[in-house]
Structure formats: C-alpha cells, structure tokens
Design an enzyme around this catalytic site. Structure first.
Site, PDB file in Angstrom:
ATOM      1  N   HIS B   1      73.448  79.545  69.462  1.00  0.00           N
ATOM      2  CA  HIS B   1      73.655  80.410  70.277  1.00  0.00           C
ATOM      3  C   HIS B   1      75.349  80.807  70.477  1.00  0.00           C
ATOM      4  CE1 HIS B   1      72.419  82.913  73.869  1.00  0.00           C
ATOM      5  NE2 HIS B   1      73.638  82.700  74.144  1.00  0.00           N
ATOM      6  N   ASP B   3      77.888  84.138  71.609  1.00  0.00           N
ATOM      7  CA  ASP B   3      77.886  85.231  72.256  1.00  0.00           C
ATOM      8  C   ASP B   3      79.106  86.209  71.998  1.00  0.00           C
ATOM      9  OD1 ASP B   3      76.282  83.867  75.046  1.00  0.00           O
ATOM     10  OD2 ASP B   3      76.001  85.915  74.368  1.00  0.00           O
ATOM     11  N   GLU B 113      68.931  87.823  74.041  1.00  0.00           N
ATOM     12  CA  GLU B 113      68.863  86.912  75.218  1.00  0.00           C
ATOM     13  C   GLU B 113      68.536  87.567  76.452  1.00  0.00           C
ATOM     14  OE1 GLU B 113      72.752  85.234  76.140  1.00  0.00           O
ATOM     15  OE2 GLU B 113      71.888  83.610  77.135  1.00  0.00           O
ATOM     16  N   HIS B 140      67.272  86.027  81.025  1.00  0.00           N
ATOM     17  CA  HIS B 140      68.478  85.566  81.148  1.00  0.00           C
ATOM     18  C   HIS B 140      68.670  84.914  82.747  1.00  0.00           C
ATOM     19  CE1 HIS B 140      73.150  85.725  81.452  1.00  0.00           C
ATOM     20  NE2 HIS B 140      72.872  85.013  80.300  1.00  0.00           N
ATOM     21  N   HIS B 191      67.440  79.324  80.047  1.00  0.00           N
ATOM     22  CA  HIS B 191      67.555  80.172  81.337  1.00  0.00           C
ATOM     23  C   HIS B 191      66.246  80.480  81.915  1.00  0.00           C
ATOM     24  CE1 HIS B 191      71.696  81.974  80.846  1.00  0.00           C
ATOM     25  NE2 HIS B 191      71.483  81.888  79.792  1.00  0.00           N
ATOM     26  N   HIS B 212      70.268  76.960  73.962  1.00  0.00           N
ATOM     27  CA  HIS B 212      71.608  76.471  74.550  1.00  0.00           C
ATOM     28  C   HIS B 212      71.133  75.878  75.890  1.00  0.00           C
ATOM     29  CE1 HIS B 212      71.130  80.551  75.779  1.00  0.00           C
ATOM     30  NE2 HIS B 212      72.064  80.769  76.393  1.00  0.00           N
ATOM     31  N   ASP B 283      76.725  77.529  72.895  1.00  0.00           N
ATOM     32  CA  ASP B 283      77.230  78.685  73.697  1.00  0.00           C
ATOM     33  C   ASP B 283      78.583  79.018  73.771  1.00  0.00           C
ATOM     34  OD1 ASP B 283      76.171  79.063  77.314  1.00  0.00           O
ATOM     35  OD2 ASP B 283      76.242  80.747  75.520  1.00  0.00           O
TER      36      ASP B 283
END
Lengths: 551, 340
Positions: B1, B3, B113, B140, B191, B212, B283
């Site tokens: 993961h 971002d 996500e 999320h 999440h 993650h 992450d």
C-alpha cells in the site's frame, strides 16, 4: 428514378424472357456458352463491374445458360406486390400469366421453341384465325396478365434486389451508428438481465411488446443483417452535475454484460479490425458509444477511463449544454427544458482540449446533438475525421438536430460521415414519414458531401416514431433494396453507405491501424502525452454543489 | 500500500509533466513534505519488486464526486506508469508480478482505498476491475451504507460513531464481497471495523488481505487486527501486510517507533497466524511519520537484514521470501482462480 428504358430495344416484349446473367463472370470461367444476341442486349444494359446488375439472375428458359447463384424465387407477398415496378436491368415478363417460378427448366424452353415452329406452317385462313385469337389473347393478357405480371414483376424485381442487397451485406458489415437499447434495459429491467430474453421475439414479451420505443432483438437484428452496432451508453441530462459519471459506468457495464450473455451472437469490439473479425464469425460486432459530454463530469481522466472501458465515440452533448460545449438547444431552445444553460458560442477552451484528447486516444468525435457553432468549432479543431452518429439533413427538414449543408461541405473535407437518423421528426419534420424520406436524406447528404460521407444511424430504441417501411431493426435490407432502384447507387456505393464508410473513418481515427497505408492520426501524437488540464472553476460557474472541492 | 497518487493530487494536482519522479531530492515541495517518502531512486535502492499504488479519495467526497475522483486517481496511476516505462509496468495478474520482476521493473498494481469510491454500485465495482483495480479496501475511515469502518471500534471516541451499533457488513455488503470474489478482486480489510472483518471473512469464498494493518495485541489501535481475526485469516488463507506507521506499531507515546517495533508486529502475526499469512504493507506516503530505520522506501532491505538476524523466531530464506512477496502472490493467484 426509373432505371432502364432498354425494353424498347427488344421487339418481342410480351412473351420474352431476357436474362442478364453475370455472363462475363460465367463466361470467363468458360463453363457456359452465351447466346450472342442476348450478350449484346445485356451489354447495353450493364456496366461490367456493376455487381447488382450482373447478379440479378432472375430466370432463364435458355438451355445454354444455367443461372448460378441465388435462384430466383417468386416472392408472392402482398408487401412486395405494393412496390412499384422498376426498370431494373433484369427486365422480364412472365412467359404466361400463371406466374410460375422463375427458375426455368430445359423442357419449358424446348416446348416454347417447338410451339413457335408450329405457328409458321399454317395457311392464310388459319393465320387469320390464329391472329385473331392471338389478338384476343393479347388483349386478355394485357388486361389481366399485365397488371398481374406487373405485380409479379415488381415483386420479383424487389425480391431480386433484396437478393442482391443480401449478397452485398454478406460481403460488408452493415454498421449502424446508434441504438438506445441499453437505456430501455435500464428503464424496463433496471439493468437486470437474468430475465431478459434478447434472443427471443421481444414483440411477444412484456413490457417490450407494449412500447413504441422498442425495435430491437437478436432475431430482428439478424433479419436486418446488422453486422455491427454502436450501443449507446446514454444517461439523461438531468444527471449532469449529479451522478452522471456513475450512471454512465452502469450503462457501459450493462452493454458489456449483455454481450457476455450472448457470446454466440454478439462480440464486444473496440477496433475496426474487430468489426471485421466479429462479422466474419457471424456475430454482431458490438461497440460502445457514450452519448453526451455531461457523462464526463468535465474530467479528461474520466474520458480516458471510458476509452479504456471500450467507448469508441462520444457525442459531445445530449440535449443540454455542458460546461464546455453547446448543444443543439442553443440553436433551438425548447419551452419544456430549463433555460439555465451556460452558452459558450460553440466549444470553450476546455472543449477544444476534449477534442484533442479524443483525437489522441483514438475516440471518434460525434457531433449529433450539438449546436451548429459547436460543429464548426469541432471541425476546426479536430485532427481526425468526425461522425454524426444519428443525424439527418437540415435542408430537407429544418430541425436543429440535423446537419446544415455548409457543415456537410466541411465534413467532406474533414473526411467524416453522417449516419442518417430514422426518426420521423428529423426526416419529414412531422410525426409521419416513410422509407422514401430516409432515402431522400441519404441522397441529399450524398449530393452535398459525397458518397464517401454517408452512413446509417437509425437511433432505434431511442425513438418512438419510425418511418413506414422501417419499423424496426429487421428493415435495413428493405431500405437498401429500395435505394438500389436508383441507378446512381451501384453496389460499391451501397457497400459504402452500409458500412465501409464508417469502417474507413474508424480506421483513420484509431491509434493503431493495421493498414499501414491508411492515414494515421496518431503519427503526430506519439510524443504528446495525455492532457492533464482541469476545467476552470469559472467554467463550472456555480454548478459544483455535488463536487468535493478539497482537492 | 503506497499513497503516492494522493500526494500527486494534493501537491501536483495530478500534473506529471514537471514531476521529477526519478529523484525528488531537488524538488522543494516534495522534499519538504512530511508525508512524502517515495521516488524512483529510493524505490530501486529499496529493491521493491511490486507495489500496490493506491487510488484513494477522501471520505468527504462520499455521496458527492467520489467515483469521478477515484477514476482520476486510477488515471494518474496509469499515466505515471506510462511516463516511466523503463521502471514501472502495469500489472493485473499474479503472473504479471513475476513478469515485471524478471524484467527488473516494479510491478505496479492498483488498489482502491474505500468502499465510498464505488458509490454502492456493483457496476462501478466491475468497471473499476476492468480498469485494472485489483483490490478494494471495503472502507476508509468512514462507514459506507453497507460496511462499518474501524472508528466505530475506537473506544476513546465520544462521537456518535461510537454509539452506533458496532455492526459489520449489511446484506448488500456481503453481496459486494461475493461480487469481488467472482471478479477476482482482492478483498482488503484494512480500515474496516472488527465486526466487518469477521463478517467478511465468514462470507468470502476467497482468501482476503489486509493491505496495511498491524497487530492489535501489540498496539491497541482500532486500525490494527485482533488476534481472533488473525486466527480466522490463517484459516481463510489470507495475508496481513504489516503497516509501518509509527502510531500503529508503537502505542507508547513516550518514545519513537523503530524498525524493531515493526519486526515485533511481524513476529506476532507470524506466531498467531503463521508464516504463510504475513506480508509487507508499509503505507508510505499515506502517513506523516515512519519508524527510525524505515525512513523511506529505500529501507526495506534494512528490515530484512534485521529479520535475518533474529533468532526468536528464526527467519529462513524461504520464510523471508514468503514475507517479502510469495504469500501475497499465492493469495492473489488463489483469488484469481475462485469461481462462483
């Protein structure tokens, strides 16, 4: 226009069957001997490369020629009997009023010849009697037989033309630019396909049977010899600024699922080559068109994603302006639609970027539904041929959905195509129209733009008023058969109208063309990356209530 | 993961033209950004073989233009890959990961996500799959109409969220999971709330992932995975890909997190779920602080070196390979094969 006046050249017109076979074709194979008189008669009737004339093998009573190919069959249907007689190249009259089938036999021919010889041996008195009888018979024949013969002739002529058209459509796919079935599936079935029996006659199934908006099922597509269909991923203008993007994804999804559900009859296609491959495998090549720029949510990224999901044209607007393009409503505002349109006088700067990005991707720009100024702007900016997926000629019917002559002239230079709509309101400007109105529009577009720039975009399942004679998707061959009466429509021209014009345009627009000699729009784009621009807030002018503005 | 795509959106407005991804050292904006840990130079130093790039859009866009924004994020990922064809290769299958790896490129996959990105429409889920998305994190940090997110488990919150029934998946939520199974899309349970994890693992026909997340037992943050779920994941055949974020690996605010904290989480998950069910889900670029020793994407080898030195438990080469990637590839392969 009536086609052939040559009957006057033949002296014996009441009881003669004249055949114009593809004598050159057969003769070249040296399999047949051809009567010299007939050859010269036929030669005067036909051009050697004129397939429709050549293939119009109707009947023969001559034992030196045997018709090869489609044997002539008498149609006998009341519909065909309505058709006017046509001086097609194959002119024939039945040897007797009984209306036999057209495929002659050796015995018939030899009988006739024996009969003729017998006549010559009579004496004078008997001659007079015979002549008198003949005159009476002729009068009877004319009174009874001619109308019947004319009916039979017209029906046989039409049937003959249909056979030729069907032969043509077995060589090139008929490509229709616009069908709104996916929206009907949403309306009637909420996109749930498990109970949708597309391979059956929908005229027998509710709610399709009750709807004047329903014209399509697999059976009728096959009858109509549709080779390729652009299915429309349309969502209403009311969803603009709301959930148009999601709705469009749902419509793209339902098209793909429909095609998946009928793998033997349909095939999803995203290239010109794909059309041909699907066609040769006997499936309806199924393409996706997005109808309305409002589906993009003013995002070029969304445009790119639609392309990746298979959309191969986008109609720049539907019946509403987008923040970057004016629709035809700018030319003809309706009382019933909201007047809070922003107008740009055609395309805005962002609209130009949309066209540019479509060119780069290889997505056809569709100018149906847009305003005239948008047409002008798009034709100026585009580097590729454009299409009108379902529009007709403004000169014949003054609707803002139709294409003005000056645009048709620009289109010829651009290399694009107008795919003629079958909606009565656009054809006759009234609620009623006929097949002949469609022909008139086709001919007008041909006259102004050229035969390379006209196609078919009926708009079935998105219209509620269809012309007499073109009630549903099974009727395309009838249209072409009627068109074939017109001398200027050779078989190669019919092929262009039916599909090869669109295929040509598609190839030119595509990113990768397999024909290295065709024009590659993409040559200039290899160094140009995707357009990253965003639409400005000013363009959106307060219509952001459903947008998260954080990023 | 990873971002990075969201950083591209916030810092560059998704413009890639002047984005010097090769080495961001000299870019004042990117070099000074606290949530930025990634560029090509450091990825190559980190010996990264494959990366799930994340198409994330904020929860605030739910019920608004989340779908459109998600498409924009998917688009920016693809454009980034297109821009660096010598180093990045778009991958959508388990075999594709191996292919890219053999060509010495970073296999680049797409994950979405947050269930809010599909606007409760299965058609949108399907079309995203066709665009190359290979995992969907069911939520999320916000509930969707069909799944609860982990903040409902946050015992320290006094908001309304806490008062809601600590639910999991609705019937529609279960339908979403089954549709993902059918498509071959990985179900990602990072999440989500504890109950959602349980509901999803109970209903799924395929192995799941946590893209993650770390271990609740070592740091009781609602983003981490309880032991009971670790056991279920092992039975399910899935994989927990350990998050490096300081606040998830080290709940004690008196000291900084270090690479050893991450190692502790890895070892705990190995102990409870098994060595076949642990992986790496750093992450990077989605958080604002990383442990000492794992400062950016170039530090993966350091983690593996430390692990190799560990005695309790012993990490053989085979075990390290599983942790590095073989477990994820196995799960991906199984997910592709499931037919319902």
């Amino acid at each position: 226009m009536e086609v052939v006046r040559e009957p006057e050249k033949f002296e014996n017109t009441t009881a003669t069957t004249i055949i114009c076979n593809n004598y050159l074709h057969y003769h070249a194979a040296n399999q047949y001997t051809v009567n010299a008189d007939r050859k010269s008669a036929c030669r005067s009737l036909q051009k050697t490369d004129d397939l429709d004339l050549i293939e119009r093998a109707v009947s023969t009573a001559d034992d030196t020629i045997t018709a090869i190919g489609e044997p002539y069959r008498q149609a006998g249907s009341p519909d065909l009997a309505q058709k006017l007689p046509n001086g097609a190249a194959a002119i024939f009259q039945s040897p007797s009023p009984s209306g036999e089938k057209g495929t002659g036999t050796d015995s018939d021919g030899s009988d006739r010849r024996r009969g003729e010889r017998a006549v010559l041996e009579l004496d004078c008195k008997q001659w007079l009697a015979v002549c008198g009888l003949l005159i009476v018979a002729a009068a009877l024949g004319v009174g009874v037989g001619v109308p019947l013969a004319l009916e039979l002739r017209s029906s046989r002529l039409l049937e003959a033309r249909l056979q030729v058209v069907k032969r043509i459509l077995q060589e090139v796919p008929l490509v229709d630019g616009h069908n709104d079935l996916p929206w009907n599936i949403r309306k009637f079935l909420h996109n749930q396909l498990h109970d949708f029996h597309f391979s059956e006659d929908l005229r027998q199934q509710e709610p399709w049977s009750q709807s004047v908006w329903s014209h399509t099922d697999l059976h009728r597509l096959k009858q109509g010899m549709v080779g390729a269909q652009f299915w429309s991923a349309y969502v209403p203008c009311g969803s603009q600024y709301l959930d148009s993007v999601q709705l469009t994804l749902e419509q793209i999804d339902v098209i793909r699922r429909l095609v998946d559900k009928y793998p033997n009859q349909m095939q999803l296609v995203t290239t010109a080559k794909g059309i041909e491959e699907a066609y040769h495998s006997g499936r309806v090549a199924s393409l996706i068109g997005v109808e309305g720029g409002h589906s993009l949510g003013s995002s070029l990224a969304v445009l790119r994603m639609f392309y990746q999901l298979g959309a191969r044209y986008m109609t720049l607007t539907h019946t509403c302006n987008t923040p970057w393009a004016d629709s035809s409503l700018a030319d003809d505002p309706s009382d019933t639609l909201p007047m809070d349109f922003i107008e740009h006088g055609g395309l805005s700067g962002f609209g130009n970027l949309v066209i540019r990005e479509m060119n780069r991707l290889g997505m056809m720009v569709d100018l149906s539904h847009v305003s005239v100024q948008t047409m002008v702007d798009a034709l100026d900016v585009t580097k590729a041929p454009v299409i009108f997926s379902h529009s007709s000629a403004l000169a014949l019917c003054n609707s803002s959905r139709n294409v003005p002559d000056h645009i048709l002239r620009k289109l010829a230079v651009n290399g694009g195509i107008v795919m003629v709509s079958f909606f009565n309101n656009f054809l006759s400007c009234t609620d009623t129209a006929t097949l002949h109105d469609v022909i008139a529009h086709i001919n007008h577009i041909r006259a102004i733009a050229g035969v390379n720039h006209v196609g078919l975009g009926a708009g079935y399942d998105g219209i509620n008023l269809t012309p007499t004679g073109l009630e549903d998707v099974s009727r395309y061959p009838m249209l072409l058969a009627e068109l074939a009466r017109d001398r200027q429509w050779s078989s190669s021209d019919i092929k262009k109208l039916a599909g090869s014009n669109l295929v040509r345009v598609f190839r030119e627009v595509e990113k990768d063309t397999y024909n290295t000699f065709s024009i590659q729009v993409r040559d200039d784009w290899s160094q140009v990356g995707p357009t990253e621009d965003w639409i400005s807030m000013e363009d959106l002018d307060g219509k952001t209530y459903c947008r998260y503005p954080g990023t | 993961h990873n971002d990075l795509p969201f950083n591209l959106r916030t810092l560059n407005h998704n413009f890639l033209k002047n984005f010097t991804f090769e080495d961001l050292k000299n870019d004042p904006v990117w070099w000074n950004c606290s949530t930025c840990f990634t560029d090509l130079k450091r990825l190559l130093a980190g010996k990264l073989g494959a990366q799930f790039w994340v198409a994330y859009v904020p929860c605030k866009s739910q019920y608004k233009d989340a779908v459109e924004q998600t498409l924009e994020q998917i688009d920016v990922i693809k454009r980034l890959i297109q821009k660096y064809p010598d180093h990045l290769q778009l991958v959508t299958t388990a075999d594709g990961i191996w292919e890219a790896f053999r060509k010495k490129k970073i296999g680049s996959l797409i994950g979405v996500e947050g269930g809010h990105s599909i606007d409760s429409r299965l058609a949108v889920l399907r079309q995203m799959y066709d665009l190359g998305v290979r995992y969907l994190t069911l939520t999320h940090a916000c509930n969707t109409p069909w799944a609860r997110a982990s903040p409902v488990d946050n015992v320290s919150l006094t908001s309304d969220l806490n008062k809601e029934h600590h639910g999991g998946l609705t019937e529609f939520g279960k339908t979403v999971v089954l549709e993902m199974n059918r498509l071959g899309m990985l179900v990602d349970l990072s999440h989500v709330s504890h109950q959602t994890m349980i509901d999803a693992i109970s209903i799924t026909k395929s192995p799941v992932i946590f893209s993650h997340s770390s271990a609740y037992a070592l740091c009781n943050h609602h983003r981490n995975v309880h032991d009971d779920v670790l056991v279920m994941t092992a039975k399910n055949g899935g994989v927990v890909m350990v998050n490096f974020y300081s606040e998830f690996v080290q709940c004690n605010t008196t000291r900084n997190a270090t690479v050893d904290d991450v190692i502790a989480h890895i070892n705990h998950i190995r102990k409870v779920a098994g060595v076949n069910h642990v992986g790496i889900g750093s992450d990077y670029d989605g958080v604002d602080s990383m442990p000492v020793g794992l400062e950016d994407v170039s530090k993966y080898p350091h983690l593996f070196e430390r692990l190799a030195q560990t005695n309790e438990p012993r990490w053989s080469t085979e075990d390290l390979k599983k942790l590095a990637g073989l477990n994820l590839i196995r799960v991906f392969k199984e997910v592709e094969l499931v037919c319902i």
